[in-house]
Design an enzyme around this catalytic site. Structure first.
Site, PDB file in Angstrom:
ATOM      1  N   GLU A  71      36.393   6.896  41.198  1.00  0.00           N
ATOM      2  CA  GLU A  71      36.403   7.514  42.366  1.00  0.00           C
ATOM      3  C   GLU A  71      36.218   9.322  42.512  1.00  0.00           C
ATOM      4  O   GLU A  71      36.488   9.838  43.018  1.00  0.00           O
ATOM      5  CB  GLU A  71      37.856   7.625  43.064  1.00  0.00           C
ATOM      6  CG  GLU A  71      37.983   6.111  43.586  1.00  0.00           C
ATOM      7  CD  GLU A  71      37.118   5.694  44.893  1.00  0.00           C
ATOM      8  OE1 GLU A  71      36.218   6.634  45.026  1.00  0.00           O
ATOM      9  OE2 GLU A  71      37.264   4.873  45.311  1.00  0.00           O
ATOM     10  N   HIS A  89      45.274   9.657  44.518  1.00  0.00           N
ATOM     11  CA  HIS A  89      44.922   8.461  45.029  1.00  0.00           C
ATOM     12  C   HIS A  89      45.435   7.080  44.626  1.00  0.00           C
ATOM     13  O   HIS A  89      45.363   6.927  43.276  1.00  0.00           O
ATOM     14  CB  HIS A  89      43.334   8.188  45.046  1.00  0.00           C
ATOM     15  CG  HIS A  89      42.709   6.998  45.231  1.00  0.00           C
ATOM     16  ND1 HIS A  89      42.882   6.311  46.599  1.00  0.00           N
ATOM     17  CD2 HIS A  89      42.105   6.066  44.617  1.00  0.00           C
ATOM     18  CE1 HIS A  89      42.298   4.968  46.430  1.00  0.00           C
ATOM     19  NE2 HIS A  89      41.755   4.913  45.323  1.00  0.00           N
ATOM     20  N   HIS A  91      46.839   2.800  45.462  1.00  0.00           N
ATOM     21  CA  HIS A  91      46.726   1.504  46.335  1.00  0.00           C
ATOM     22  C   HIS A  91      48.220   1.088  46.557  1.00  0.00           C
ATOM     23  O   HIS A  91      48.420  -0.201  46.685  1.00  0.00           O
ATOM     24  CB  HIS A  91      45.993   0.420  45.431  1.00  0.00           C
ATOM     25  CG  HIS A  91      44.667   0.769  45.269  1.00  0.00           C
ATOM     26  ND1 HIS A  91      44.003  -0.074  44.177  1.00  0.00           N
ATOM     27  CD2 HIS A  91      43.825   2.155  45.537  1.00  0.00           C
ATOM     28  CE1 HIS A  91      42.742   0.673  44.070  1.00  0.00           C
ATOM     29  NE2 HIS A  91      42.783   1.752  44.923  1.00  0.00           N
ATOM     30  N   HIS A 154      41.905  -0.215  51.370  1.00  0.00           N
ATOM     31  CA  HIS A 154      41.849   0.295  50.099  1.00  0.00           C
ATOM     32  C   HIS A 154      43.089   0.904  49.811  1.00  0.00           C
ATOM     33  O   HIS A 154      43.794   0.424  48.762  1.00  0.00           O
ATOM     34  CB  HIS A 154      40.661   1.136  50.057  1.00  0.00           C
ATOM     35  CG  HIS A 154      40.215   1.673  48.863  1.00  0.00           C
ATOM     36  ND1 HIS A 154      39.037   2.114  48.409  1.00  0.00           N
ATOM     37  CD2 HIS A 154      41.203   1.944  47.496  1.00  0.00           C
ATOM     38  CE1 HIS A 154      39.130   2.643  47.186  1.00  0.00           C
ATOM     39  NE2 HIS A 154      40.254   2.486  46.741  1.00  0.00           N
TER      40      HIS A 154
HETATM   41 ZN   LIG Z   1      40.851   3.324  44.813  1.00  0.00          ZN
END
Ligand SMILES: [Zn+2]
Length: 213
Positions: A71, A89, A91, A154
């Site tokens: 990412e 970031h 999940h 996501h």
């Molecule tokens: Zn991700």
């Protein structure tokens, strides 16, 4: 703490708090035109500073032997157009639940204002394959004027002036999503109105005098 040491510290915290499982999620922190980012495919609670790649703003590897997170293009795209100095970031479960079922997280608690949007809303960025420029563009749009966004099917992403700030924003985002999702299981959560949110901003800007003897 060096940029890379910060990634190790907050990577460990993210796993400890259950925001990240295994190798999912990634963090970065910027200093000038250098960005330290977590490596691809590594458990975030087992990072060492040398494992963390350093890239320039064009994504070219400046230091490290491992591949930067998949990412990384999203992180760089956010840095390119904002004054963010750190990005988290994950999940995390409740954020991902909201991101797979709703178009936005409505303001159910006034602390949502801490995530930057004056309407208290956290937007869900349109779905695109992970690691692609399309996803980076969608996330950047959802983040505009805000410190947090969800990513359809996501997870979530938050930004800050420091990694600590971005990390705390991720914790707050996950808490807000959990309150809303659990609230939906009990009844119909009330959504704060524009007026109620404006009153919170007003009170924060003009706190009442503290009485003294
Ligand atoms: Zn991700």
């Amino acid at each position: 703490m060096s940029l890379r040491e910060q990634l190790c510290e907050y990577g460990r915290r993210a796993v400890d708090l259950g925001l990240v499982i295994g190798t999912s999620g990634n963090l970065s922190v910027r200093d000038g035109d250098r960005v330290a980012v977590t490596p691809s495919g590594a458990a975030l609670d087992r990072l060492t500073p040398e494992m963390c790649p350093i890239v320039d703003m064009a994504g070219r590897l400046v230091a490290g032997d491992l591949r930067p997170s998949s990412e990384t293009p999203m992180h760089l795209a956010i840095y390119e157009t904002t004054d963010a100095r750190a990005i988290v970031h994950t999940h995390a479960v409740f954020g991902t639940v909201v991101a797979t079922t709703m178009a936005e997280l409505p303001p159910v608690h006034y602390n949502a204002l801490l995530l930057g949007g004056m309407d208290g809303v956290v937007k869900v960025a349109e779905y695109a394959t992970y690691g692609t420029p399309e996803l980076a563009a969608n996330v950047r749009a959802a983040l505009e004027g805000r410190r947090a966004a969800l990513m359809a099917n996501h997870g979530g992403v938050t930004v800050g002036a420091t990694l600590e700030e971005a990390f705390e924003a991720t914790r707050l985002l996950e808490w807000l999503c959990e309150v809303y999702v659990r609230g939906l299981g009990v009844g119909r959560p009330a959504i704060l109105t524009k007026e109620q949110l404006a009153a919170v901003v007003e009170r924060t800007l003009n706190p009442p005098d503290f009485p003294r003897l």
